[in-house]
Write an enzyme that holds these catalytic residues in place. Sequence first.
Site, PDB file in Angstrom:
ATOM      1  N   LYS A   1      30.534  38.820  45.415  1.00  0.00           N
ATOM      2  CA  LYS A   1      31.166  40.062  45.877  1.00  0.00           C
ATOM      3  C   LYS A   1      30.331  40.715  46.979  1.00  0.00           C
ATOM      4  O   LYS A   1      30.878  41.262  47.940  1.00  0.00           O
ATOM      5  CB  LYS A   1      31.357  41.007  44.697  1.00  0.00           C
ATOM      6  CG  LYS A   1      32.412  40.470  43.720  1.00  0.00           C
ATOM      7  CD  LYS A   1      32.362  41.162  42.390  1.00  0.00           C
ATOM      8  CE  LYS A   1      33.422  40.639  41.439  1.00  0.00           C
ATOM      9  NZ  LYS A   1      33.225  41.089  40.058  1.00  0.00           N
TER      10      LYS A   1
ATOM     11  N   ASN B   1      44.974  35.703  32.637  1.00  0.00           N
ATOM     12  CA  ASN B   1      44.824  37.169  32.514  1.00  0.00           C
ATOM     13  C   ASN B   1      45.507  37.892  33.665  1.00  0.00           C
ATOM     14  O   ASN B   1      46.244  38.850  33.465  1.00  0.00           O
ATOM     15  CB  ASN B   1      43.333  37.547  32.536  1.00  0.00           C
ATOM     16  CG  ASN B   1      42.606  37.006  31.330  1.00  0.00           C
ATOM     17  OD1 ASN B   1      43.092  37.114  30.222  1.00  0.00           O
ATOM     18  ND2 ASN B   1      41.450  36.397  31.565  1.00  0.00           N
TER      19      ASN B   1
HETATM   20  P1  NAP Z   1      42.470  32.587  33.575  1.00  0.00           P
HETATM   21  O1  NAP Z   1      42.891  33.589  32.555  1.00  0.00           O
HETATM   22  O2  NAP Z   1      41.527  31.518  33.213  1.00  0.00           O
HETATM   23  O3  NAP Z   1      43.811  31.912  34.142  1.00  0.00           O
HETATM   24  C1  NAP Z   1      43.804  30.838  35.039  1.00  0.00           C
HETATM   25  C2  NAP Z   1      45.237  30.318  35.157  1.00  0.00           C
HETATM   26  O4  NAP Z   1      45.256  29.289  36.143  1.00  0.00           O
HETATM   27  C3  NAP Z   1      45.800  29.719  33.871  1.00  0.00           C
HETATM   28  O5  NAP Z   1      47.158  30.078  33.739  1.00  0.00           O
HETATM   29  C4  NAP Z   1      45.667  28.195  34.105  1.00  0.00           C
HETATM   30  O6  NAP Z   1      46.695  27.435  33.477  1.00  0.00           O
HETATM   31  C5  NAP Z   1      45.856  28.110  35.603  1.00  0.00           C
HETATM   32  N1  NAP Z   1      45.181  26.966  36.198  1.00  0.00           N
HETATM   33  C6  NAP Z   1      43.839  26.759  36.296  1.00  0.00           C
HETATM   34  N2  NAP Z   1      43.589  25.594  36.950  1.00  0.00           N
HETATM   35  C7  NAP Z   1      44.799  25.069  37.238  1.00  0.00           C
HETATM   36  C8  NAP Z   1      45.212  23.876  37.898  1.00  0.00           C
HETATM   37  N3  NAP Z   1      44.328  22.993  38.362  1.00  0.00           N
HETATM   38  N4  NAP Z   1      46.534  23.655  38.046  1.00  0.00           N
HETATM   39  C9  NAP Z   1      47.457  24.523  37.580  1.00  0.00           C
HETATM   40  N5  NAP Z   1      47.111  25.675  36.953  1.00  0.00           N
HETATM   41  C10 NAP Z   1      45.808  25.929  36.775  1.00  0.00           C
HETATM   42  O7  NAP Z   1      41.851  33.316  34.864  1.00  0.00           O
HETATM   43  P2  NAP Z   1      42.008  34.865  35.276  1.00  0.00           P
HETATM   44  O8  NAP Z   1      41.068  35.686  34.471  1.00  0.00           O
HETATM   45  O9  NAP Z   1      43.425  35.238  35.342  1.00  0.00           O
HETATM   46  O10 NAP Z   1      41.361  34.830  36.762  1.00  0.00           O
HETATM   47  C11 NAP Z   1      42.060  34.253  37.828  1.00  0.00           C
HETATM   48  C12 NAP Z   1      41.329  34.528  39.136  1.00  0.00           C
HETATM   49  O11 NAP Z   1      41.263  35.939  39.335  1.00  0.00           O
HETATM   50  C13 NAP Z   1      39.893  34.013  39.196  1.00  0.00           C
HETATM   51  O12 NAP Z   1      39.603  33.577  40.488  1.00  0.00           O
HETATM   52  C14 NAP Z   1      39.083  35.234  38.859  1.00  0.00           C
HETATM   53  O13 NAP Z   1      37.776  35.180  39.409  1.00  0.00           O
HETATM   54  C15 NAP Z   1      39.913  36.303  39.533  1.00  0.00           C
HETATM   55  N6  NAP Z   1      39.696  37.640  38.967  1.00  0.00           N
HETATM   56  C16 NAP Z   1      39.875  37.817  37.624  1.00  0.00           C
HETATM   57  C17 NAP Z   1      39.677  39.080  37.086  1.00  0.00           C
HETATM   58  C18 NAP Z   1      39.875  39.331  35.618  1.00  0.00           C
HETATM   59  O14 NAP Z   1      39.670  40.455  35.162  1.00  0.00           O
HETATM   60  N7  NAP Z   1      40.296  38.344  34.830  1.00  0.00           N
HETATM   61  C19 NAP Z   1      39.267  40.141  37.913  1.00  0.00           C
HETATM   62  C20 NAP Z   1      39.117  39.917  39.287  1.00  0.00           C
HETATM   63  C21 NAP Z   1      39.334  38.653  39.802  1.00  0.00           C
HETATM   64  P3  NAP Z   1      46.834  27.361  31.867  1.00  0.00           P
HETATM   65  O15 NAP Z   1      47.280  28.764  31.467  1.00  0.00           O
HETATM   66  O16 NAP Z   1      47.867  26.357  31.615  1.00  0.00           O
HETATM   67  O17 NAP Z   1      45.453  27.033  31.371  1.00  0.00           O
END
Ligand code: NAP
Length: 433
Positions: free
Chosen positions: A205, A15
């Site tokens: 947080k 995301n």
């Molecule tokens: P997400 O959609 O689950 O994406 C995670 C990404 O990391 C995916 O592309 C995944 O690869 C990759 N990944 C995970 N483990 C991996 C590994 N071991 N090796 C290589 N790649 C790996 O997560 P997100 O929502 O973007 O959130 C990411 C971070 O931002 C988190 O820490 C979350 O708490 C923080 N955050 C998110 C939001 C939000 O609104 N989403 C807001 C604030 C903070 P694949 O695509 O191949 O599965």
Amino acid sequence: MTSKPIGVAVLGLGNVGSEVVRILTENAADFEARIGAPLAIRGIAVRRVDGDRGVPTELLTDDPAELVGRDDVDIVVEVLGGIDIPRKLVLSALEKGKSVITANKALLAEYTGELADAAEKSRADLYFEAAVAGAIPVVRPLMQSLAGDRVNKVAGIVNGTTNFILSAMDETGADYAETLAEAGRLGYAEADPTADVEGYDAASKAAILASIAFHTRVTAGDVYREGISKITADDLETAKSLDCTIKLLAICERIVTPKGKERISARVYPALVPLNHPLASVNGAFNAVVVEAEAAGRLMFYGQGAGGAPTASAVLGDLVMAARNKFYGGRGPLESKYAKLKVAPMGDILTRYYVSMQVADKPGVLATVAAEFSKRDVSISTVRQQGSGDGARLVVVTHLAADSALSETVASLEQLDVVVNVASVLRLEGTTV
Ligand code: NAP
């Protein structure tokens, strides 16, 4: 003449990561003008490198450690999620003198100390604006804009999922399970919603906010935490009748104990909030944080607390800062932990309670219930009876008292013959009496 590019490794293309890469690519010229040198994405780490990921395939790698270690990577953007793997990657980047931007509150709430030490040692930057309240600038204002002030309290709605659920329950009168299911269908709640609904995300947080606001290391384990899974449609109905609503609050506060010792409190729980309080009108998936500082007074920050693009905005603001520091020299602010204040246990905190109980249809019920409060020096603000006969409900709202006295009172009420059950206990915030 174009300056040498600053190399960026993006860990994660979910995301947040996909929006980081999109905005970086679409606005490359603006980034270069703002920084003084172009940013070059050296690689993007994902789990799954096959298929169309919407980015040049040659940038994709499933070996984030190799990417982080590359000589042409100056800054690492960590948007993977999880704790153990990002911890190792972020540490290794910092130890090599590479600056790190992370959105990972769970990692920071456990390991800020270790990561900040590594950053200090190698004189690298560690930025994390996106880890608290998504797009809303709150980390930098606390760390930099308010560095000359004394912050006394930071209280806010920092979890969009729970705020969406509570706002929807308030609006529709539906119960918790039904509203959670709807939040899942609309993409506001994850398949396993535990981290959000049980308050773990908000507690992470709160730990980050308390650390910055009070110049003290606070971890998630120091934060008192209750979630929203026990909130009922009846609670919201009663809240309305008291001119309140219910919000999951993260509260970080500087307090003085009866013995004159300065302490801090960090806590997360659903609370009644008066409708005229600024946090009461923060609805849906929005977040807001209210900061009270000695000279500045009350400040309020409001906006989108999650989502790919809003979170990417905060990540990219940090990236520009870190890149400017790489280009011009210099560093962002170091971790400030000099105050070393102790965290007070929840029992020592002064709070107000709302207690709703089903009572028996017997004479003297009110006096018996009131006696339990007064035995522990808990003064009652209002009492209401709803219904009559065996289905009668008594709703008591107290004045401020030590949380330990209030919880002992509730435990004793549960033992009374005249109390059929204590249906609900919530704290009341946003008032001072
Ligand atoms: P997400 O959609 O689950 O994406 C995670 C990404 O990391 C995916 O592309 C995944 O690869 C990759 N990944 C995970 N483990 C991996 C590994 N071991 N090796 C290589 N790649 C790996 O997560 P997100 O929502 O973007 O959130 C990411 C971070 O931002 C988190 O820490 C979350 O708490 C923080 N955050 C998110 C939001 C939000 O609104 N989403 C807001 C604030 C903070 P694949 O695509 O191949 O599965």
